[in-house]
Design a protein around this motif. Structure first.
Motif, PDB file in Angstrom:
ATOM      1  N   ILE A   8       0.843  -1.195   0.000  1.00 34.54           N
ATOM      2  CA  ILE A   8       0.000   0.000   0.000  1.00 34.54           C
ATOM      3  C   ILE A   8       0.882   1.251   0.000  1.00 34.54           C
ATOM      4  N   GLU A   9       0.270   2.336  -0.428  1.00 37.47           N
ATOM      5  CA  GLU A   9       0.983   3.612  -0.443  1.00 37.47           C
ATOM      6  C   GLU A   9       0.544   4.390   0.793  1.00 37.47           C
ATOM      7  N   ALA A  10       1.508   4.727   1.617  1.00 40.15           N
ATOM      8  CA  ALA A  10       1.190   5.514   2.805  1.00 40.15           C
ATOM      9  C   ALA A  10       1.783   6.906   2.617  1.00 40.15           C
ATOM     10  N   ARG A  11       0.969   7.922   2.838  1.00 38.07           N
ATOM     11  CA  ARG A  11       1.491   9.270   2.706  1.00 38.07           C
ATOM     12  C   ARG A  11       1.054  10.070   3.916  1.00 38.07           C
ATOM     13  N   ALA A  12       2.028  10.463   4.710  1.00 32.90           N
ATOM     14  CA  ALA A  12       1.709  11.252   5.896  1.00 32.90           C
ATOM     15  C   ALA A  12       1.373  12.670   5.448  1.00 32.90           C
ATOM     16  N   GLY A  13       0.654  13.398   6.304  1.00 30.22           N
ATOM     17  CA  GLY A  13       0.269  14.771   5.971  1.00 30.22           C
ATOM     18  C   GLY A  13       1.469  15.707   6.005  1.00 30.22           C
ATOM     19  N   ASP A  14       1.430  16.749   5.172  1.00 27.95           N
ATOM     20  CA  ASP A  14       2.479  17.766   5.224  1.00 27.95           C
ATOM     21  C   ASP A  14       2.261  18.648   6.453  1.00 27.95           C
ATOM     22  N   GLY A  15       3.350  19.251   6.894  1.00 29.29           N
ATOM     23  CA  GLY A  15       3.213  20.213   7.986  1.00 29.29           C
ATOM     24  C   GLY A  15       2.582  21.500   7.461  1.00 29.29           C
ATOM     25  N   GLY A  16       1.854  22.206   8.322  1.00 28.14           N
ATOM     26  CA  GLY A  16       1.263  23.488   7.914  1.00 28.14           C
ATOM     27  C   GLY A  16       2.346  24.563   7.861  1.00 28.14           C
ATOM     28  N   ASP A  17       2.179  25.562   6.991  1.00 28.05           N
ATOM     29  CA  ASP A  17       3.176  26.629   6.866  1.00 28.05           C
ATOM     30  C   ASP A  17       3.077  27.617   8.030  1.00 28.05           C
ATOM     31  N   GLY A  18       4.221  28.212   8.305  1.00 21.76           N
ATOM     32  CA  GLY A  18       4.210  29.296   9.286  1.00 21.76           C
ATOM     33  C   GLY A  18       3.570  30.539   8.654  1.00 21.76           C
ATOM     34  N   HIS A  63      -4.389   3.345  -0.863  1.00 21.42           N
ATOM     35  CA  HIS A  63      -3.736   4.629  -0.586  1.00 21.42           C
ATOM     36  C   HIS A  63      -4.224   5.151   0.756  1.00 21.42           C
ATOM     37  N   ILE A  64      -3.292   5.355   1.653  1.00 21.30           N
ATOM     38  CA  ILE A  64      -3.679   5.806   2.982  1.00 21.30           C
ATOM     39  C   ILE A  64      -2.951   7.125   3.233  1.00 21.30           C
ATOM     40  N   GLY A  84      -3.935  11.929  12.104  1.00 21.45           N
ATOM     41  CA  GLY A  84      -3.198  10.800  11.549  1.00 21.45           C
ATOM     42  C   GLY A  84      -4.147   9.786  10.918  1.00 21.45           C
ATOM     43  N   ALA A  85      -3.593   8.905  10.096  1.00 18.48           N
ATOM     44  CA  ALA A  85      -4.414   7.844   9.516  1.00 18.48           C
ATOM     45  C   ALA A  85      -3.959   6.521  10.117  1.00 18.48           C
ATOM     46  N   GLU A  86      -4.922   5.662  10.426  1.00 19.00           N
ATOM     47  CA  GLU A  86      -4.573   4.368  11.004  1.00 19.00           C
ATOM     48  C   GLU A  86      -4.805   3.258   9.996  1.00 19.00           C
ATOM     49  N   ILE A  87      -3.871   2.345   9.943  1.00  9.68           N
ATOM     50  CA  ILE A  87      -4.047   1.146   9.118  1.00  9.68           C
ATOM     51  C   ILE A  87      -4.198   0.006  10.114  1.00  9.68           C
ATOM     52  N   VAL A  88      -5.382  -0.557  10.196  1.00  4.58           N
ATOM     53  CA  VAL A  88      -5.584  -1.628  11.180  1.00  4.58           C
ATOM     54  C   VAL A  88      -5.290  -2.977  10.515  1.00  4.58           C
ATOM     55  N   VAL A  89      -4.437  -3.754  11.157  1.00  3.21           N
ATOM     56  CA  VAL A  89      -4.010  -5.041  10.581  1.00  3.21           C
ATOM     57  C   VAL A  89      -4.148  -6.141  11.645  1.00  3.21           C
ATOM     58  N   PRO A  90      -4.184  -7.390  11.221  1.00  2.00           N
ATOM     59  CA  PRO A  90      -4.254  -8.468  12.212  1.00  2.00           C
ATOM     60  C   PRO A  90      -2.942  -8.580  12.987  1.00  2.00           C
ATOM     61  N   VAL A  91      -3.042  -9.071  14.198  1.00  4.02           N
ATOM     62  CA  VAL A  91      -1.852  -9.370  14.989  1.00  4.02           C
ATOM     63  C   VAL A  91      -1.015 -10.368  14.187  1.00  4.02           C
ATOM     64  N   GLY A  92       0.300 -10.141  14.143  1.00  4.05           N
ATOM     65  CA  GLY A  92       1.164 -11.049  13.371  1.00  4.05           C
ATOM     66  C   GLY A  92       1.566 -10.471  12.022  1.00  4.05           C
ATOM     67  N   THR A  93       1.314  -9.169  11.832  1.00  2.00           N
ATOM     68  CA  THR A  93       1.654  -8.559  10.535  1.00  2.00           C
ATOM     69  C   THR A  93       3.058  -7.950  10.580  1.00  2.00           C
ATOM     70  N   GLY A 146       5.207  15.554   4.327  1.00  2.00           N
ATOM     71  CA  GLY A 146       4.936  14.293   5.023  1.00  2.00           C
ATOM     72  C   GLY A 146       5.686  13.185   4.315  1.00  2.00           C
ATOM     73  N   GLN A 147       6.104  12.185   5.090  1.00  2.00           N
ATOM     74  CA  GLN A 147       6.855  11.082   4.487  1.00  2.00           C
ATOM     75  C   GLN A 147       5.918  10.237   3.608  1.00  2.00           C
ATOM     76  N   ALA A 148       6.407   9.859   2.454  1.00  2.00           N
ATOM     77  CA  ALA A 148       5.611   8.990   1.574  1.00  2.00           C
ATOM     78  C   ALA A 148       6.367   7.686   1.448  1.00  2.00           C
ATOM     79  N   ARG A 149       5.674   6.601   1.610  1.00  2.00           N
ATOM     80  CA  ARG A 149       6.349   5.311   1.611  1.00  2.00           C
ATOM     81  C   ARG A 149       5.450   4.249   1.041  1.00  2.00           C
ATOM     82  N   ARG A 150       6.045   3.306   0.309  1.00  2.00           N
ATOM     83  CA  ARG A 150       5.267   2.129  -0.076  1.00  2.00           C
ATOM     84  C   ARG A 150       5.514   1.080   0.995  1.00  2.00           C
ATOM     85  N   LEU A 151       4.446   0.580   1.552  1.00  2.00           N
ATOM     86  CA  LEU A 151       4.582  -0.391   2.639  1.00  2.00           C
ATOM     87  C   LEU A 151       4.193  -1.770   2.152  1.00  2.00           C
TER      88      LEU A 151
END
Ligand code: GTP
Ligand code: MG
Length: 332
Positions: A8-18, A63-64, A84-93, A146-151
């Protein structure tokens, strides 16, 4: 459908500008700087839950995104942090960075959390840059990306006892008589195509989780048949049961083949506590008592059983529980 591997593609939010702003008050028309900082971007967090058993939800949600932090505002107001966004997964992931292969973590306990993509840093407002020498700064910074990562998420089921055997050995039949699980049973190979978990009750206080995986055939470690892909589900079992059909042409050969396939998958599996169950003994004269003594000597713990007559099942459970709980028993 059983889904145990997704990217999946995870993309954290960008920080707000000053913000750049100055106070304009009635009696202080040339007030000082009052631009507030932005808010932090929302992280993408992976959370383990024992209420899930597959990664199927993520199969349809690739896409999260975490929310962006709000921009700072005048009157020294800081922007709110992004949710934040949560990705809920089974125990053991197991969570990996799909591009670098780096393991980010393994979520073994219910409620465990792992920040998989960091929210962007907040931007700074001009108020932050105020110094005795610079009373009217116009400086500010933008919020960080925000950090963007393929997980890559891989589920490894957590069971205490794993059943390994050739197709038609009677694995699914055994789990269906010992637990409430009802996998499909049939006399053709590869009836079971996805792992099945069942809870086996030993007595009032004790139970364990058993996993039935698709059958293994010779060459499975090279990709023959379908068992290889599922062997990872027995990696964490504390005990393995080798299931060998007593009425098959070469039971001893079948047992050796199973050990050999495990060896090629992961040599540590051979060190695992294990039991050899000689299955379908109702098919031979004398039933569970008619087994060739040489077969009984194949493995340290060998138990002849029949899932049809239920002969030997009590013995099997006793051996499993004495091996599973032996350390606790000694400690008491
Ligand atoms: N007579 C007899 N038949 C059995 C016994 N256990 C299983 N069978 C039969 O053997 C066949 C295969 O049983 P399954 O439990 O589906 O075998 P499996 O090991 O799960 O097979 P795959 O899912 O294909 O890997 C079915 O026709 C079962 O009814 C037994 O103890 N006695
Ligand atoms: Mg089966």
């Amino acid at each position: 459908m059983f889904i145990d591997h997704v990217i999946i593609e995870a993309r954290a939010g960008d920080g707000g500008d000053g913000c750049v702003a100055f106070r304009h008050e009635k009696f202080a028309p040339r007030g000082g700087p009052s631009g507030g900082n932005g808010g932090r971007g929302g992280d993408v967090v992976v959370v383990a839950s024992r209420d899930l058993t597959t990664l199927i939800d993520l199969h349809y949600r690739r896409h999260i995104k975490g929310e962006r932090g709000e921009h700072g505002r005048g009157k020294s107001q800081t922007g709110a942090d992004g949710t934040g966004a949560e990705i809920v997964v089974p125990v053991g992931t197991l969570v990996k960075d799909a591009d670098t292969g780096e393991t980010l973590g393994e979520l073994v306990d219910h409620g465990a959390r792992l920040v998989a993509a960091q929210g962007g840093k907040p931007g700074l407002g001009n108020e932050h840059f105020k110094t005795p020498n610079n009373r009217t700064p116009r400086q500010f910074t933008y919020g960080g990306d925000g950090q963007a990562r393929r997980l890559e998420l891989t589920l490894k089921l957590i069971a205490d006892v794993g059943l390994v055997g050739e197709p038609n050995a009677g694995k699914s039949t055994l789990i269906s008589v010992l637990s409430a699980a009802h996998p499909k049973i049939a006399d053709y190979p590869f009836t079971t195509t996805t792992p099945v978990l069942g809870i086996v009750r030993v007595d009032e206080a004790r139970s364990f989780v058993m996993v039935d995986i698709p059958g293994l055939i010779e060459g499975a470690h090279q990709g023959r048949g379908m068992g290889k892909e599922f062997l990872r589900h027995v990696e964490r079992c504390r005990l393995l049961i080798y299931m060998v059909d007593i009425a098959s042409p070469d039971p001893a050969g079948s047992y050796r083949m199973l050990r050999n396939e495990l060896l090629h998958h992961d040599p540590a599996l051979l060190e695992r506590k294990s039991v050899l169950a000689l299955t379908q003994c109702d098919k031979i004269p004398g039933g569970t008592r008619g087994v060739d003594p040489q077969l009984l000597d194949l493995h340290e713990h060998t138990v002849p059983i029949s899932a049809v007559t239920k002969d030997g099942l009590g013995d099997l459970l006793r051996v499993i529980s004495s091996l599973l709980y032996e350390r606790e028993a000694r400690a008491q």
